[in-house]
Structure formats: structure tokens, C-alpha cells
Motif scaffolding. Structure first.
Motif, PDB file in Angstrom:
ATOM      1  N   LYS A   1      53.354  -8.090 -33.546  1.00  0.00           N
ATOM      2  CA  LYS A   1      52.876  -8.202 -34.917  1.00  0.00           C
ATOM      3  C   LYS A   1      51.427  -8.655 -34.960  1.00  0.00           C
ATOM      4  CE  LYS A   1      53.919 -10.428 -39.337  1.00  0.00           C
ATOM      5  NZ  LYS A   1      54.810 -11.377 -40.055  1.00  0.00           N
ATOM      6  N   HIS A   2      51.046  -9.552 -34.044  1.00  0.00           N
ATOM      7  CA  HIS A   2      49.708 -10.127 -34.054  1.00  0.00           C
ATOM      8  C   HIS A   2      48.862  -9.757 -32.840  1.00  0.00           C
ATOM      9  CE1 HIS A   2      50.857 -12.568 -37.502  1.00  0.00           C
ATOM     10  NE2 HIS A   2      51.912 -12.992 -36.837  1.00  0.00           N
ATOM     11  N   VAL A   3      49.479  -9.252 -31.782  1.00  0.00           N
ATOM     12  CA  VAL A   3      48.743  -9.012 -30.548  1.00  0.00           C
ATOM     13  C   VAL A   3      49.362  -7.851 -29.764  1.00  0.00           C
ATOM     14  CG1 VAL A   3      50.146 -10.652 -29.241  1.00  0.00           C
ATOM     15  CG2 VAL A   3      47.812 -10.161 -28.482  1.00  0.00           C
ATOM     16  N   ASN A   4      48.518  -7.128 -29.054  1.00  0.00           N
ATOM     17  CA  ASN A   4      48.970  -6.109 -28.110  1.00  0.00           C
ATOM     18  C   ASN A   4      48.710  -6.627 -26.697  1.00  0.00           C
ATOM     19  OD1 ASN A   4      49.513  -4.489 -30.310  1.00  0.00           O
ATOM     20  ND2 ASN A   4      47.700  -3.202 -30.051  1.00  0.00           N
ATOM     21  N   VAL A   5      49.711  -6.531 -25.830  1.00  0.00           N
ATOM     22  CA  VAL A   5      49.604  -7.073 -24.478  1.00  0.00           C
ATOM     23  C   VAL A   5      49.951  -6.006 -23.446  1.00  0.00           C
ATOM     24  CG1 VAL A   5      50.504  -8.761 -22.835  1.00  0.00           C
ATOM     25  CG2 VAL A   5      50.126  -9.423 -25.214  1.00  0.00           C
ATOM     26  N   THR A   6      49.101  -5.889 -22.439  1.00  0.00           N
ATOM     27  CA  THR A   6      49.377  -5.025 -21.298  1.00  0.00           C
ATOM     28  C   THR A   6      49.535  -5.874 -20.050  1.00  0.00           C
ATOM     29  OG1 THR A   6      48.277  -3.028 -22.106  1.00  0.00           O
ATOM     30  CG2 THR A   6      48.374  -3.299 -19.740  1.00  0.00           C
ATOM     31  N   ALA A   7      50.578  -5.577 -19.287  1.00  0.00           N
ATOM     32  CA  ALA A   7      50.760  -6.193 -17.972  1.00  0.00           C
ATOM     33  C   ALA A   7      50.632  -5.099 -16.922  1.00  0.00           C
ATOM     34  CB  ALA A   7      52.129  -6.864 -17.874  1.00  0.00           C
TER      35      ALA A   7
ATOM     36  N   GLN B   1      58.972  -2.514 -11.247  1.00  0.00           N
ATOM     37  CA  GLN B   1      58.368  -1.938 -12.451  1.00  0.00           C
ATOM     38  C   GLN B   1      59.003  -2.526 -13.707  1.00  0.00           C
ATOM     39  OE1 GLN B   1      59.212   2.117 -11.174  1.00  0.00           O
ATOM     40  NE2 GLN B   1      57.019   2.543 -10.986  1.00  0.00           N
ATOM     41  N   VAL B   2      60.297  -2.735 -13.673  1.00  0.00           N
ATOM     42  CA  VAL B   2      60.983  -3.392 -14.788  1.00  0.00           C
ATOM     43  C   VAL B   2      60.469  -4.818 -14.952  1.00  0.00           C
ATOM     44  CG1 VAL B   2      63.213  -4.282 -15.597  1.00  0.00           C
ATOM     45  CG2 VAL B   2      63.054  -1.965 -14.666  1.00  0.00           C
ATOM     46  N   ALA B   3      60.195  -5.487 -13.844  1.00  0.00           N
ATOM     47  CA  ALA B   3      59.677  -6.856 -13.893  1.00  0.00           C
ATOM     48  C   ALA B   3      58.329  -6.905 -14.609  1.00  0.00           C
ATOM     49  CB  ALA B   3      59.550  -7.430 -12.485  1.00  0.00           C
ATOM     50  N   VAL B   4      57.487  -5.919 -14.362  1.00  0.00           N
ATOM     51  CA  VAL B   4      56.189  -5.849 -15.049  1.00  0.00           C
ATOM     52  C   VAL B   4      56.403  -5.649 -16.550  1.00  0.00           C
ATOM     53  CG1 VAL B   4      54.066  -4.511 -15.314  1.00  0.00           C
ATOM     54  CG2 VAL B   4      54.957  -4.983 -13.035  1.00  0.00           C
ATOM     55  N   SER B   5      57.330  -4.767 -16.902  1.00  0.00           N
ATOM     56  CA  SER B   5      57.608  -4.509 -18.314  1.00  0.00           C
ATOM     57  C   SER B   5      58.136  -5.762 -19.010  1.00  0.00           C
ATOM     58  CB  SER B   5      58.624  -3.364 -18.434  1.00  0.00           C
ATOM     59  OG  SER B   5      58.802  -2.976 -19.777  1.00  0.00           O
ATOM     60  N   ILE B   6      59.013  -6.488 -18.347  1.00  0.00           N
ATOM     61  CA  ILE B   6      59.535  -7.738 -18.910  1.00  0.00           C
ATOM     62  C   ILE B   6      58.415  -8.758 -19.090  1.00  0.00           C
ATOM     63  CG2 ILE B   6      61.020  -9.728 -18.452  1.00  0.00           C
ATOM     64  CD1 ILE B   6      62.946  -7.815 -17.031  1.00  0.00           C
ATOM     65  N   ALA B   7      57.531  -8.849 -18.095  1.00  0.00           N
ATOM     66  CA  ALA B   7      56.416  -9.802 -18.174  1.00  0.00           C
ATOM     67  C   ALA B   7      55.515  -9.482 -19.359  1.00  0.00           C
ATOM     68  CB  ALA B   7      55.608  -9.765 -16.875  1.00  0.00           C
ATOM     69  N   SER B   8      55.244  -8.196 -19.579  1.00  0.00           N
ATOM     70  CA  SER B   8      54.411  -7.781 -20.711  1.00  0.00           C
ATOM     71  C   SER B   8      55.081  -8.127 -22.035  1.00  0.00           C
ATOM     72  CB  SER B   8      54.146  -6.275 -20.629  1.00  0.00           C
ATOM     73  OG  SER B   8      53.399  -5.841 -21.742  1.00  0.00           O
ATOM     74  N   PHE B   9      56.373  -7.824 -22.146  1.00  0.00           N
ATOM     75  CA  PHE B   9      57.105  -8.080 -23.387  1.00  0.00           C
ATOM     76  C   PHE B   9      57.186  -9.576 -23.682  1.00  0.00           C
ATOM     77  CE2 PHE B   9      60.886  -8.505 -26.060  1.00  0.00           C
ATOM     78  CZ  PHE B   9      60.679  -7.499 -26.997  1.00  0.00           C
TER      79      PHE B   9
END
Length: 319
Positions: A23-29, A297-305
Motif C-alpha cells: 500500500k505504501h511501498v514497493n520492495v524487491t528482494a 527462490q521461494v525464500a527470496v520471494s518470502i523475504a521480499s513479501f
């Protein structure tokens, strides 16, 4: 926890990582070559007039595409730069000089990857190509096959679908795009696990499907289907190949707007028996645009979320 009691999130795959929009920020991991996960965080600063347009049915789809493409390109560039740094880290000085010359000539690895990735996640050049080329090709090859324009429009839609499938299949055969599609699958799995109320661990997330009703890939297939219906309306009749092509281009915003509403509709009905099958064409296309991700790869996605949710919570408190 059901989908109705959670916030709705979206994201996109990037090179060796995932971006999530809050809602307030976009994050890429992004996972670097040394296995470190680095983050790129950009506060969302959408103008009020854009937010207003996003509330208008039919208009919000086109506005959303332009807005998300502009913001997503920042995160894609970040991932490409990180990838390029990792690729050149072990080069000799002579190899680095050669790579720099190649980059200046306009054909760097990052640019090539960027063009390929943009072909999947953007709807500008790709949609123009998929709008004009099939119409022109069908007119040239099958001008006298059908007397009824509906037959021509159906054949045009079939040609468009074949071009799309062949393009995506060929892209998916390249190693870097295959990994991009794996991260795409990881993004979907995390969103599905979150919407189901699961704790976001790698083992929990991996249980979920790599396909998701709200995916942009589903949107692409709906533009093909909706386009055939719109082009078949008597008011949009055509006599020459040039009329046919420019009518398609002029109707492109209408097609995109309606397709976006169809995407929202199928997502809302995905838990309704029988009606859930309306979203299946989009899910079938995702069999090409997503691949089963690996645990890292799932770990990266979880970290980003998780980072996105953490920053969103902090910014909500300050607001």
C-alpha cells in the motif's frame, strides 16, 4: 484467514528476485551470487488524479498497466544491475573493458535481458505487435476464405494466440528467462499462501500452486478473447487491411480496459463452482509463464513479501 480478510497484493518477477507492491511501498528482494539477499525499497507516491482514475471501471485497467509498468521498470533495472555486477565480478581487466565497450555499443547483457523480460511483463510493444500483426497476416493469407467477418476475426484471434504461445515457449527455453519464470511461480505461491492464512515458510509456500487467477499472464489471454468479441461488433466493420489494423489499434485501450474488468471478475468468482472455470484460459497460459521454483527462490520471494509488509506497517503507523 480467507482472502476476504486479507489485503490484496501483487508483484512481479525480476532477474534473480521478486518485487511486491504494498500500500505504501514497493520492495524487491534479489539474491546475489554470494547468496546474500539485498533489497530495493521505493515508497509509493501515486498522484491523486491517478488514484482517482484507478477507481473508474474500464479506465482503471489502462491506467494501472501504465503505472505499474513505469514503477516496475525501476525494480527490473535494479535487478539487472545487480546481475551484471555479479557476472563481471570474476572477469579480468581486459574482459571488463570489453564488456564496457559492448555496453556502450548498445548490446550489453543487461539490455538484452531487459528486452526479453520486458516482453513478458509489459503490454506496450507486445500488445501493439499482437494487435496489428495478426490482423494484417490474416487479411493477407485468408482474405477470401470467409464472407462473414466473424470468421476472419476468429482466425485472427487464433493467429494471435499461436504467435503468443510460440514466443513465450521460445523465451522459456533460455536459462535466464526460465529462472525468471521460476521466480514468477515463487511470487504466486507466496501470495496464495498468504491469502490462505498460512505461515510463510518455504515448506508451507511450496505446497501452493504456481498459478494465480490475478496474474498479468491471465490478462494477456483475456485481451485476445475480448478483442475477438469487440472486433466482431457490426459497428467496427472494415473493408481494407489498413482499416482493419488501425481500428484494432484505436480499440486497444477499450480492449485492455474490458479485459482488466474480466480479470477482476474471474478472480472474484474463483471460489464459485462452475464459474471458476471462466478463469482457466489465463491459468493455462501461466503454465508457460511460470515454472516450479526451487526452495532458495521461494525464500527470496518470502523475504521480499515480509519486508514489504513490515515497511507497510511502519508507514501506516506514521501516516
Amino acid at each position: 484467514m480467507s482472502q476476504n480478510t486479507t489485503s490484496i497484493y501483487g508483484g512481479q518477477a525480476v532477474i534473480e528476485g521478486v518485487m511486491f507492491a504494498g500500500k505504501h511501498v514497493n520492495v524487491t528482494a534479489v539474491r546475489r551470487k554470494n547468496d546474500e539477499i539485498v533489497f530495493y525499497e521505493v515508497p509509493r507516491t501515486t498522484q491523486r488524479w491517478i488514484q482517482s482514475l484507478k477507481r473508474i471501471p474500464l479506465v482503471r485497467g489502462v491506467v494501472g498497466i501504465i503505472d505499474s509498468s513505469a514503477k516496475g521498470s525501476q525494480h527490473l533495472n535494479f535487478s539487472m544491475e545487480a546481475y551484471a555486477e555479479d557476472e563481471t565480478a570474476d572477469m579480468s581487466e581486459a574482459e571488463k573493458v570489453a564488456a564496457q565497450k559492448k555496453e556502450k555499443s548498445g548490446w550489453s547483457l543487461g539490455m538484452i535481458v531487459g528486452v526479453a523480460a520486458a516482453g513478458v511483463i509489459s503490454f506496450i510493444f507486445g500488445k501493439l505487435l499482437l494487435t496489428a500483426a495478426p490482423a494484417a497476416l490474416e487479411s493477407l493469407l485468408f482474405e477470401n476464405v470467409f464472407e462473414n467477418k466473424i470468421g476472419h476475426n476468429l482466425l485472427e484471434g487464433l493467429i494471435k494466440l499461436i504467435i503468443l504461445l510460440v514466443y513465450l515457449y521460445l523465451m522459456s527455453m533460455t536459462p535466464i528467462i526460465k529462472r525468471l519464470f521460476q521466480y514468477h511461480g515463487a511470487e504466486h505461491k507466496v501470495i496464495s499462501a498468504y491469502e490462505a492464512g498460512e505461515e510463510l515458510t518455504v515448506s508451507n509456500v511450496q505446497k501452493y500452486s504456481r498459478l494465480h487467477y490475478r496474474c498479468g499472464s491471465s490478462f494477456i489471454i483475456f485481451t485476445v478473447i475480448v478483442g475477438v468479441i469487440i472486433y466482431s461488433l457490426p459497428v467496427f466493420d472494415w473493408d481494407t487491411i489498413w482499416e482493419r489494423v488501425y481500428i484494432r489499434i484505436l480499440l486497444l485501450p477499450v480492449t485492455l480496459g474490458i479485459s482488466y474488468e474480466v480479470l477482476r471478475w474471474t478472480n472474484a468468482l474463483r471460489d464459485v463452482p462452475v464459474l471458476r472455470y471462466l478463469g482457466y484460459p489465463g491459468l493455462w497460459l501461466q503454465l508457460l509463464t511460470t515454472k516450479e521454483p526451487k526452495d532458495d527462490q521461494v525464500a527470496v520471494s518470502i523475504a521480499s513479501f515480509n519486508r514489504m509488509r513490515e515497511l507497510d506497517k511502519q508507514m501506516s503507523i506514521k501516516a
